[in-house]
Design a protein around this motif. Structure first.
Motif, mmCIF file in Angstrom:
data_model
loop_
_atom_site.group_PDB
_atom_site.id
_atom_site.type_symbol
_atom_site.label_atom_id
_atom_site.label_comp_id
_atom_site.label_asym_id
_atom_site.label_seq_id
_atom_site.Cartn_x
_atom_site.Cartn_y
_atom_site.Cartn_z
ATOM 1 N N HIS A 198 38.503 49.429 66.352
ATOM 2 C CA HIS A 198 39.837 50.015 66.222
ATOM 3 C C HIS A 198 40.759 49.032 65.492
ATOM 4 O O HIS A 198 40.494 47.831 65.413
ATOM 5 C CB HIS A 198 40.426 50.364 67.605
ATOM 6 N N GLY A 199 41.838 49.596 64.966
ATOM 7 C CA GLY A 199 42.822 48.771 64.292
ATOM 8 C C GLY A 199 43.694 48.018 65.273
ATOM 9 O O GLY A 199 43.585 48.192 66.494
ATOM 10 N N GLY A 200 44.567 47.199 64.743
ATOM 11 C CA GLY A 200 45.454 46.418 65.583
ATOM 12 C C GLY A 200 46.905 46.784 65.344
ATOM 13 O O GLY A 200 47.226 47.775 64.703
ATOM 14 N N GLU A 201 47.795 45.964 65.887
ATOM 15 C CA GLU A 201 49.221 46.202 65.742
ATOM 16 C C GLU A 201 49.930 44.860 65.659
ATOM 17 O O GLU A 201 49.625 43.929 66.408
ATOM 18 C CB GLU A 201 49.768 47.015 66.914
ATOM 19 N N VAL A 202 50.861 44.745 64.708
ATOM 20 C CA VAL A 202 51.639 43.530 64.562
ATOM 21 C C VAL A 202 53.118 43.866 64.636
ATOM 22 O O VAL A 202 53.547 44.973 64.289
ATOM 23 C CB VAL A 202 51.349 42.813 63.220
ATOM 24 N N GLU A 203 53.891 42.930 65.104
ATOM 25 C CA GLU A 203 55.343 43.053 65.163
ATOM 26 C C GLU A 203 55.936 42.148 64.093
ATOM 27 O O GLU A 203 55.661 40.947 64.070
ATOM 28 C CB GLU A 203 55.857 42.650 66.540
ATOM 29 N N VAL A 204 56.715 42.718 63.211
ATOM 30 C CA VAL A 204 57.321 41.977 62.107
ATOM 31 C C VAL A 204 58.817 41.837 62.376
ATOM 32 O O VAL A 204 59.521 42.830 62.579
ATOM 33 C CB VAL A 204 57.084 42.676 60.761
ATOM 34 N N THR A 205 59.300 40.603 62.376
ATOM 35 C CA THR A 205 60.719 40.313 62.585
ATOM 36 C C THR A 205 61.304 39.768 61.292
ATOM 37 O O THR A 205 60.778 38.804 60.732
ATOM 38 C CB THR A 205 60.925 39.298 63.715
ATOM 39 N N ALA A 206 62.376 40.392 60.811
ATOM 40 C CA ALA A 206 63.061 39.947 59.599
ATOM 41 C C ALA A 206 64.436 39.408 59.990
ATOM 42 O O ALA A 206 65.258 40.138 60.533
ATOM 43 C CB ALA A 206 63.198 41.094 58.600
#
Length: 378
Positions: A321-329
């Motif tokens: 399965h795929g994953g998940e990332v959290e991107v903070t700008a």
């Protein structure tokens, strides 16, 4: 006599240059690490090594590629590029079948730096991105005597290169400055008219299957596009009001005609501005040129390209399965912060012939390089 011998031994130890290492003697990074620092002074700080490891983990955990940084004192008489290529293929940096590895190699005492790209991320657009990372981010930092900054910028630039490569974005167009021009029009600012302009290199993406047939032509078009961009930027201008030739102000003088956000973009290297001044009318035009792979994104509040993005893995991708990332700008101009979540693709299973030392280590994945990338010195 004994004191004299001790003096000679101490002189030899401290007064002679560091002996070069061999490819075979460079140790693989320990499990969980993606950096090797064999310099006698241990140039890389623990903080920078941790940053590089985080970037490399993010790529590897998402199955996008592998990134390694190796720093030695000298390669002696062996050319640094030849050394780096041999090391890349000895370790097999990258995932098998994808060849998605990248190596940042520094011979510190030799003042040489190399970028080696795996064959899967060695298309013309990737080469242009590699050259930009080398010329705009790595070499300038070394010239400022900031080796840790050079490694940090180089690793971030190579991470972006891998993420934006066609291998990880099949069918996507090559990066351009078009995104920097969304919804913008000429703006009047006192006596200065701001003309937002940018010349993008030709689109090298192609959905046709015979990519190799067009690779050479795409490379030529890319070079022509960059040359055209440079010519259009520096071509003479005339004032539309009086017809007098305008003069292009230098970096020190043009700041007076930029607003704080624009000056911030220039200081970060995300955007460059040219001011063309008419002495007769005391009028200037400001032209905007976005830079490739600057490492900064457009802030959603102030709209300047001053936001620095960091990512955090929420769920690692696996073969199932795929994953998940959290991107903070976080904007360095107005301090606005946005957070978003993105899905990542499943990892690609390596072939049975690939080596397997550790499931989460920086061991090779069976990648290969034919020598593509960039070279630099300072």
């Amino acid at each position: 006599m004994r004191a004299w011998l001790c003096f000679v031994m101490l002189f030899c130890a401290l007064g002679t240059p560091a002996l070069g290492v061999t490819v075979e003697s460079v140790p693989r990074p320990a499990g969980g690490s993606w950096t090797v620092d064999l310099t006698r002074a241990h140039v890389l700080t623990p903080a920078v090594r941790a940053e590089v490891d985080q970037l490399a983990h993010s790529l590897n955990d998402r199955g996008l590629g592998q990134l390694m940084v190796v720093m030695v004192d000298t390669t002696s008489s062996r050319p640094s590029r030849e050394f780096a290529l041999a090391l890349f293929n000895r370790w097999g940096i990258g995932h098998a079948g994808r060849d998605d590895g990248a190596l940042l190699f520094i011979a510190y005492s030799d003042r040489k730096v190399e970028i080696l790209l795996g064959d899967g991320i060695d298309e013309p657009a990737d080469k242009q991105a590699s050259d930009a990372v080398m010329a705009e981010r790595i070499v300038p930092a070394f010239k400022r005597r900031d080796p840790n900054g050079a490694v940090r910028e180089g690793a971030q630039g190579l991470k972006e290169l891998i993420e934006n490569s066609r291998l990880n974005n099949p069918g996507a167009a090559d990066p351009s400055t078009a995104s920097d021009l969304e919804g913008q029009a000429p703006v009047s600012q006192g006596a200065v008219t701001i003309v937002q302009s940018s010349v993008s290199p030709p689109d090298e993406s192609s959905s046709q299957p015979d990519i190799g047939y067009f690779a050479g032509g795409a490379g030529v078009l890319g070079a022509v596009g960059l040359a055209g961009r440079a010519w259009l930027r520096r071509r003479p201008r005339k004032c539309r009001a009086c017809g007098t030739p305008r003069a292009r102000l230098d970096e020190a003088r043009d700041d007076a005609h930029l607003d704080p956000g624009q000056r911030k973009e220039e200081s970060l290297g995300s955007v460059d501005y040219d001011v063309w001044w008419c002495e007769s009318c005391e009028d200037g035009t400001v032209e905007r040129y976005g830079r490739f792979f600057s490492g900064f994104a457009r802030c959603k509040r102030c709209r300047y390209v001053t936001a620095k993005e960091t990512s955090r893995t929420l769920r690692s991708a696996t073969y199932d399965h795929g994953g998940e990332v959290e991107v903070t700008a976080r904007c360095t101009h107005c301090d606005h912060v946005t957070t978003s979540r993105h899905s990542t693709p499943r990892r690609t299973r390596p072939s049975s012939s690939s080596s397997s030392s550790s499931s989460r280590s920086s061991s090779s994945g069976g990648g290969r390089s034919s020598g593509g990338g960039s070279s630099g010195s300072w």
